[in-house]
Design a protein around this motif. Structure first.
Motif, PDB file in Angstrom:
ATOM      1  N   PHE A  86      -1.625  28.656 -64.991  1.00  0.00           N
ATOM      2  CA  PHE A  86      -2.153  27.649 -64.067  1.00  0.00           C
ATOM      3  C   PHE A  86      -2.959  26.600 -64.838  1.00  0.00           C
ATOM      4  CE2 PHE A  86      -2.078  29.185 -59.454  1.00  0.00           C
ATOM      5  CZ  PHE A  86      -0.931  29.944 -59.653  1.00  0.00           C
ATOM      6  N   ALA A  87      -3.824  27.048 -65.748  1.00  0.00           N
ATOM      7  CA  ALA A  87      -4.650  26.123 -66.524  1.00  0.00           C
ATOM      8  C   ALA A  87      -3.780  25.183 -67.366  1.00  0.00           C
ATOM      9  CB  ALA A  87      -5.609  26.902 -67.416  1.00  0.00           C
ATOM     10  N   ALA A  88      -2.658  25.684 -67.852  1.00  0.00           N
ATOM     11  CA  ALA A  88      -1.784  24.885 -68.711  1.00  0.00           C
ATOM     12  C   ALA A  88      -1.178  23.688 -67.993  1.00  0.00           C
ATOM     13  CB  ALA A  88      -0.673  25.769 -69.277  1.00  0.00           C
ATOM     14  N   VAL A  89      -1.086  23.763 -66.667  1.00  0.00           N
ATOM     15  CA  VAL A  89      -0.552  22.629 -65.904  1.00  0.00           C
ATOM     16  C   VAL A  89      -1.661  21.861 -65.188  1.00  0.00           C
ATOM     17  CG1 VAL A  89       1.768  23.566 -65.667  1.00  0.00           C
ATOM     18  CG2 VAL A  89       0.038  24.175 -63.970  1.00  0.00           C
ATOM     19  N   GLY A  90      -2.902  22.089 -65.613  1.00  0.00           N
ATOM     20  CA  GLY A  90      -3.999  21.238 -65.149  1.00  0.00           C
ATOM     21  C   GLY A  90      -4.859  21.789 -64.045  1.00  0.00           C
ATOM     22  N   ALA A  91      -4.727  23.075 -63.716  1.00  0.00           N
ATOM     23  CA  ALA A  91      -5.500  23.639 -62.617  1.00  0.00           C
ATOM     24  C   ALA A  91      -6.970  23.818 -62.993  1.00  0.00           C
ATOM     25  CB  ALA A  91      -4.924  24.976 -62.181  1.00  0.00           C
ATOM     26  N   GLU A  92      -7.848  23.595 -62.033  1.00  0.00           N
ATOM     27  CA  GLU A  92      -9.261  23.953 -62.164  1.00  0.00           C
ATOM     28  C   GLU A  92      -9.383  25.397 -61.709  1.00  0.00           C
ATOM     29  OE1 GLU A  92     -13.637  22.857 -60.255  1.00  0.00           O
ATOM     30  OE2 GLU A  92     -11.940  21.513 -59.905  1.00  0.00           O
ATOM     31  N   ILE A  93      -9.633  26.311 -62.648  1.00  0.00           N
ATOM     32  CA  ILE A  93      -9.536  27.735 -62.329  1.00  0.00           C
ATOM     33  C   ILE A  93     -10.583  28.555 -63.052  1.00  0.00           C
ATOM     34  CG2 ILE A  93      -7.739  28.041 -64.111  1.00  0.00           C
ATOM     35  CD1 ILE A  93      -6.539  30.238 -62.246  1.00  0.00           C
ATOM     36  N   PHE A  94     -11.130  29.533 -62.333  1.00  0.00           N
ATOM     37  CA  PHE A  94     -11.978  30.568 -62.920  1.00  0.00           C
ATOM     38  C   PHE A  94     -11.093  31.781 -63.198  1.00  0.00           C
ATOM     39  CE2 PHE A  94     -15.103  28.259 -60.290  1.00  0.00           C
ATOM     40  CZ  PHE A  94     -16.128  28.068 -61.215  1.00  0.00           C
ATOM     41  N   LEU A  95     -11.131  32.267 -64.430  1.00  0.00           N
ATOM     42  CA  LEU A  95     -10.472  33.515 -64.785  1.00  0.00           C
ATOM     43  C   LEU A  95     -11.558  34.579 -64.884  1.00  0.00           C
ATOM     44  CD1 LEU A  95      -8.763  31.077 -66.170  1.00  0.00           C
ATOM     45  CD2 LEU A  95      -7.589  32.924 -67.339  1.00  0.00           C
ATOM     46  N   THR A  96     -11.482  35.601 -64.068  1.00  0.00           N
ATOM     47  CA  THR A  96     -12.598  36.550 -63.974  1.00  0.00           C
ATOM     48  C   THR A  96     -12.190  37.956 -64.384  1.00  0.00           C
ATOM     49  OG1 THR A  96     -12.209  37.146 -61.643  1.00  0.00           O
ATOM     50  CG2 THR A  96     -13.545  35.179 -62.078  1.00  0.00           C
TER      51      THR A  96
END
Length: 234
Positions: A86-96
């Protein structure tokens, strides 16, 4: 996605823990380090996570705007494949994750996301604890292979409830293992969330024909008591 990748994969020790796992997600090359030193549960890429990546590659259902205009959180990120995709395509994301998994998760994020920015962040989170640092409600919650221990089902559902509102979309993938936890999860989650769609993983790709897994899309049931807990309805 690797044309040679067939699910379910073998439990070869070298493949599962020593070698990096590599795949493509929407033409982005992803490399995930695994670890023979880590927890058996949290130090490898699980098959359902691969299937979820395939699920989210559907351009018609999930255009690029889906990733770039929503706020995401991944619960139980493990080594990070899905959240990093998800992050690789530009998502604002928390990985927990729990503390013992954070160093490997952080390394994998940095390995794949060269422009390391606030849009993708690794953070400690114990299910059932205060989620205020994530500024809920979150737009989209994702989780893969988190339904396997009945001792933690209440905490998982509590976190899903605390992080969401009626507009939040939840995607949870799980592999069928005939475990008590799966039945308990389905029994309890329905008190807070309704299943909008249930996708069988083997319909996603011919290479998954023998893989028994499901991806649930859920929405929160509107309640007059927005602070209701799992214990309240147990």
């Amino acid at each position: 996605m690797d044309d040679a990748l067939i699910l379910p994969r073998s439990w070869d020790y070298q493949l599962r823990f020593c070698e990096p796992f590599k795949m493509q997600f929407r033409k982005k090359a992803i490399t995930i380090k695994q670890s023979p030193q880590g927890s058996r549960v949290g130090a490898t890429v699980w098959d359902i996570c691969i299937a979820m990546c395939k699920f989210f590659e559907d351009d018609q259902k999930f255009p690029l705007e889906f990733f770039q205009k929503n706020r995401f959180i991944e619960l139980g990120s493990g080594v990070g494949l899905l959240g990093i995709a998800f992050a690789a395509v530009g998502a604002e994301i928390f990985l927990t994750e729990q503390p013992k998994m954070l160093p490997l998760l952080q390394d994998n994020l940095k390995l794949n996301i060269k422009a390391f920015t606030y849009r993708s962040k690794v953070q400690e989170f114990w299910w059932g604890t205060d989620p205020s640092s994530f500024r809920p409600p979150i737009d989209v919650i994702i989780a893969s292979d988190v339904v396997y221990e009945d001792d933690h089902i209440d905490e998982l559902i509590q976190s899903l409830n605390d992080l969401s509102n009626e507009k939040t979309i939840v995607y949870i993938g799980y592999q069928e293992r005939e475990m008590d936890a799966e039945g308990l999860f389905h029994q309890k989650i329905g008190q807070f969330f309704e299943t909008v769609e249930k996708t069988e993983c083997r319909t996603l790709d011919a290479r998954f024909a023998d893989f028994h897994g499901w991806i649930l899309q859920m929405k929160k049931i509107v309640s007059n008591d927005q602070h209701q807990t799992v214990e309240d309805v147990a």
